[in-house]
Every structure is written in structure tokens, then in C-alpha cells.
Design an enzyme around this catalytic site. Structure first.
Site, PDB file in Angstrom:
ATOM      1  N   HIS A  26       0.871  -1.185   0.000  1.00 23.65           N
ATOM      2  CA  HIS A  26       0.000   0.000   0.000  1.00 23.65           C
ATOM      3  C   HIS A  26       0.905   1.232   0.000  1.00 23.65           C
ATOM      4  O   HIS A  26       1.728   1.402   0.902  1.00 23.65           O
ATOM      5  CB  HIS A  26      -0.918   0.000   1.222  1.00 23.65           C
ATOM      6  CG  HIS A  26      -1.872  -1.148   1.252  1.00 23.65           C
ATOM      7  ND1 HIS A  26      -2.077  -1.926   2.366  1.00 23.65           N
ATOM      8  CD2 HIS A  26      -2.675  -1.662   0.280  1.00 23.65           C
ATOM      9  CE1 HIS A  26      -2.969  -2.859   2.089  1.00 23.65           C
ATOM     10  NE2 HIS A  26      -3.342  -2.721   0.832  1.00 23.65           N
ATOM     11  N   GLU A  31       1.734   3.733   3.089  1.00 21.67           N
ATOM     12  CA  GLU A  31       2.209   3.178   4.364  1.00 21.67           C
ATOM     13  C   GLU A  31       3.726   3.304   4.400  1.00 21.67           C
ATOM     14  O   GLU A  31       4.461   2.375   4.063  1.00 21.67           O
ATOM     15  CB  GLU A  31       1.723   1.736   4.505  1.00 21.67           C
ATOM     16  CG  GLU A  31       0.190   1.662   4.517  1.00 21.67           C
ATOM     17  CD  GLU A  31      -0.358   0.247   4.564  1.00 21.67           C
ATOM     18  OE1 GLU A  31       0.451  -0.704   4.663  1.00 21.67           O
ATOM     19  OE2 GLU A  31      -1.589   0.088   4.509  1.00 21.67           O
ATOM     20  N   HIS A  81       3.408  -3.390   7.088  1.00 22.26           N
ATOM     21  CA  HIS A  81       2.314  -2.458   6.809  1.00 22.26           C
ATOM     22  C   HIS A  81       2.131  -1.486   7.971  1.00 22.26           C
ATOM     23  O   HIS A  81       2.601  -1.720   9.082  1.00 22.26           O
ATOM     24  CB  HIS A  81       0.992  -3.227   6.627  1.00 22.26           C
ATOM     25  CG  HIS A  81       0.913  -4.015   5.368  1.00 22.26           C
ATOM     26  ND1 HIS A  81       0.220  -3.580   4.261  1.00 22.26           N
ATOM     27  CD2 HIS A  81       1.451  -5.212   5.035  1.00 22.26           C
ATOM     28  CE1 HIS A  81       0.332  -4.491   3.297  1.00 22.26           C
ATOM     29  NE2 HIS A  81       1.071  -5.489   3.743  1.00 22.26           N
ATOM     30  N   GLU A 100       1.620  -5.392  11.176  1.00 22.75           N
ATOM     31  CA  GLU A 100       1.015  -4.062  11.261  1.00 22.75           C
ATOM     32  C   GLU A 100       1.765  -3.286  12.339  1.00 22.75           C
ATOM     33  O   GLU A 100       1.837  -3.712  13.490  1.00 22.75           O
ATOM     34  CB  GLU A 100      -0.472  -4.165  11.610  1.00 22.75           C
ATOM     35  CG  GLU A 100      -1.326  -4.812  10.525  1.00 22.75           C
ATOM     36  CD  GLU A 100      -1.579  -3.898   9.338  1.00 22.75           C
ATOM     37  OE1 GLU A 100      -1.242  -2.693   9.431  1.00 22.75           O
ATOM     38  OE2 GLU A 100      -2.126  -4.379   8.327  1.00 22.75           O
TER      39      GLU A 100
END
EC number: 3.5.1.96
Length: 336
Positions: free
Chosen positions: A59, A62, A151, A215
Site C-alpha cells: 500500500h 504506508e 504495513h 502491522e
């Protein structure tokens, strides 16, 4: 510093390097493979048998994980970090990274494990290329395979740093890998129980790697990531790269919260409604009886599970995709 250490700079500029292969003074080979893709290979005498894939920027907005990989590459190119592992660095979606957007047309992290074959456009082609690069990298026999896909999240989280551990029929989740994640700063791990279409699921399922989606905090623009603390992860990655990891004790899971998937919330139509505040945080608890979501044909998702929490709520996804995951606490009794 060797020019190939500036992979991020090359990627942001959309340029190819003049030299595709360079060697450090210690004999570490850096090889540019394609846009946003660089292989690092230690001298044969130092190779410890680990193949490590580090990916970020699947993404494009990010940026903290992208900056982390950039720092590691700089350290290798300067000779400050001396790899004993083979490493593949991947910046997942260069076009979206340049635009500072999550994606341009399609979410690349919904296009793996065959999904890109059912789609078209540049991001479907990129997902196909990422699979090809990973498959080629992990093609050498008799080596350990480890993949961290890094991420940051589009929303806040009650548990800021956590991992998602893919699933495959007949394969157990590894206690040792969970201890490694705990040492790297992860506070929780979601143990998945069905196949998925994200990058880490592809490398876990098809390529036999120990693979994780990590994450690391809230998504922010380049240069604004002081609030995303990746120091424990960065230290652990350097140790993995250099082969200097401390032994992980049995108590290595102390303080690591484990969750399993109770249900996935699938958006079936434009009438789908998610009954949550727009700013709700990941890992927010939901009471039994709460009507979480509604869709056509009187479809309703009502909370039945004690201790249920929501992660990745997103009512704006395309029809047919996951609009959230309901998770519940679990134990470590089924770990290998």
C-alpha cells in the site's frame, strides 16, 4: 555508499540504476532485479542458509515500513550491516508509493493466490510480478524461508503492533516464530484459519515460507513517522540479517496476545451498512447481541461470540470483498 543502496530513491524517481550489480568491500552482492526489487547475497562462506523476504509499500501510503527497509539497505550498502542471509527487498506498489496513495486502481493486497489472473490493469500485473519474484527467490532447496510483509494501518488500534499468521491445511503455526515476533515488538498475533489472497498468504501457502503480515502503527506520509516506533523490529531484523539473534526461551510468548478468526464480514452489495463509528479502532470489543452490519435480503451480522473484537473495518471495499474481521481470544495449545 553503493548506489544500489538507494533503491527507494530510484523507485521514487522511476529510474533504473546504471549498474545492476554491485559488491561491498566484504563481498556482499547487491543485484537490482526490477523496479522496487533488490536481492542481497552474502559471500558463500558467510551464508547461514536463511532466505529472508522483506516487503513494504504494498500500500503506497504506508511509509514507515518503506523507510525502515530503506535504512536497512543503506546500512548494507555502507558495509555497516553484514548479512549472513540472502535477502530480497521489495517495494510492493511503486506507482502508488510515488502518488502517496494506498493504491491507484486496485488494492494489490487483494490480488494474490490467483486473484490477479481474474483482473486487469497495472496493479494486477504488479501482483503477478511480485509472486514471480518471490517464487524465484524461494526456489533454492534446503534453506529456511522467512517473509515479513510490513504495513501500517489506515486507522488507530488499541493494540498498535500486531501480526497476521497465514493458514494452510495440515500445517501448524510455529511457537518459535511467535517468540521471534514477540521479541520484535509484536503485542498480538491473529492466527488465521482459512486461505487468504494477501501476499504473506501466497508465500506461506505456495512457497513454504514462514510468512507474516506485520502491522506497525498508523499510516503517515514520508518523514512524519516519529510516532511509529519500530525500534524493536529494526533491532531484530538486523540480528536476523547478521545471524546474531539471541536464543529464544520457552517463555518467549509471555505477554503476546493470541487471537483467532471467528467470522469475516463480506460486503455483498452497495446496500451494505457497517454499524460502527468511522473512527473506531482496531481490536475494539463488541457486545454480544450487537448488530454489526446489514446488507440486502435482510442479511445481518449479529455478535454471538464472547470477547469478540473487530479489526480492519472498511465499508468502502468493493462488493464481494471483506469489510471487517471478527476475532476472539485463543490459546497456544495447537502450536508446533
Amino acid at each position: 555508499m553503493l548506489a544500489l543502496g538507494k533503491l527507494l530513491e530510484l523507485t521514487l524517481a522511476g529510474r533504473e540504476p546504471a549498474e545492476k550489480t554491485q559488491l561491498t568491500v566484504e563481498g556482499v552482492r547487491m543485484r537490482w532485479l526490477s523496479e522496487g526489487a533488490l536481492e542481497v547475497r552474502p559471500p558463500e562462506a558467510r551464508d547461514n542458509g536463511l532466505d529472508l523476504l522483506l516487503s513494504a509499500g504494498i500500500h503506497g501510503n504506508e511509509t514507515a515500513p518503506i523507510e525502515l527497509l530503506d535504512r536497512l539497505l543503506h546500512d548494507i550498502a555502507r558495509g555497516d550491516l553484514k548479512p549472513r542471509a540472502r535477502i530480497l527487498f521489495l517495494f510492493g506498489n511503486p506507482e502508488a508509493i510515488r502518488k502517496g496513495e494506498r493504491f491507484v486502481e486496485q488494492d494489490v493486497n487483494r490480488l494474490f493466490n490467483g486473484r490477479h489472473e481474474q483482473s486487469s490493469g497495472s496493479e494486477a500485473l504488479r501482483a503477478c510480478e511480485l509472486e514471480r519474484l518471490a517464487a524465484s527467490f524461494f526456489s533454492l532447496p534446503d534453506r529456511q524461508r522467512l517473509h515479513y510483509d510490513l504495513h501500517t494501518a489506515i486507522r488507530g488500534s488499541k493494540i498498535e503492533q500486531f501480526a497476521l499468521y497465514p493458514w494452510k491445511e495440515g500445517r501448524q503455526h510455529s511457537r518459535l516464530e511467535l517468540a521471534r515476533l514477540r521479541a520484535a515488538g509484536m503485542e498480538a498475533v491473529l492466527l488465521q484459519n482459512k486461505p487468504s489472497i494477501v501476499f504473506s498468504s501466497y508465500t506461506y501457502d505456495k512457497l513454504g515460507a514462514e510468512s507474516f503480515t506485520l502491522e506497525l502503527g498508523k499510516a503517515r506520509p514520508f518523514g512524519q513517522n516519529a510516532g511509529v516506533n519500530v525500534s524493536l523490529l529494526e533491532t531484530r531484523l538486523k540480528q536476523i540479517i547478521e545471524g546474531t539473534e539471541p536464543e529464544m526461551a520457552e517463555q518467549g510468548l509471555d505477554g503476546l496476545q493470541l487471537f483467532s478468526v471467528a467470522r469475516e464480514i463480506i460486503k455483498h452489495s452497495d446496500a451494505f451498512r457497517l454499524n460502527l463509528p468511522a473512527d473506531i479502532e482496531n481490536f475494539s470489543e463488541l457486545d454480544v447481541g450487537y448488530v454489526l452490519a446489514e446488507d440486502l435480503a435482510n442479511t445481518r451480522w449479529i455478535i454471538e461470540e464472547q470477547g469478540a473484537r473487530i479489526i480492519f473495518p472498511n465499508p468502502k471495499v468493493k462488493n464481494g470483498l471483506r469489510a471487517g474481521i471478527l476475532i476472539v481470544p485463543t490459546t497456544d495449545e495447537n502450536l508446533a
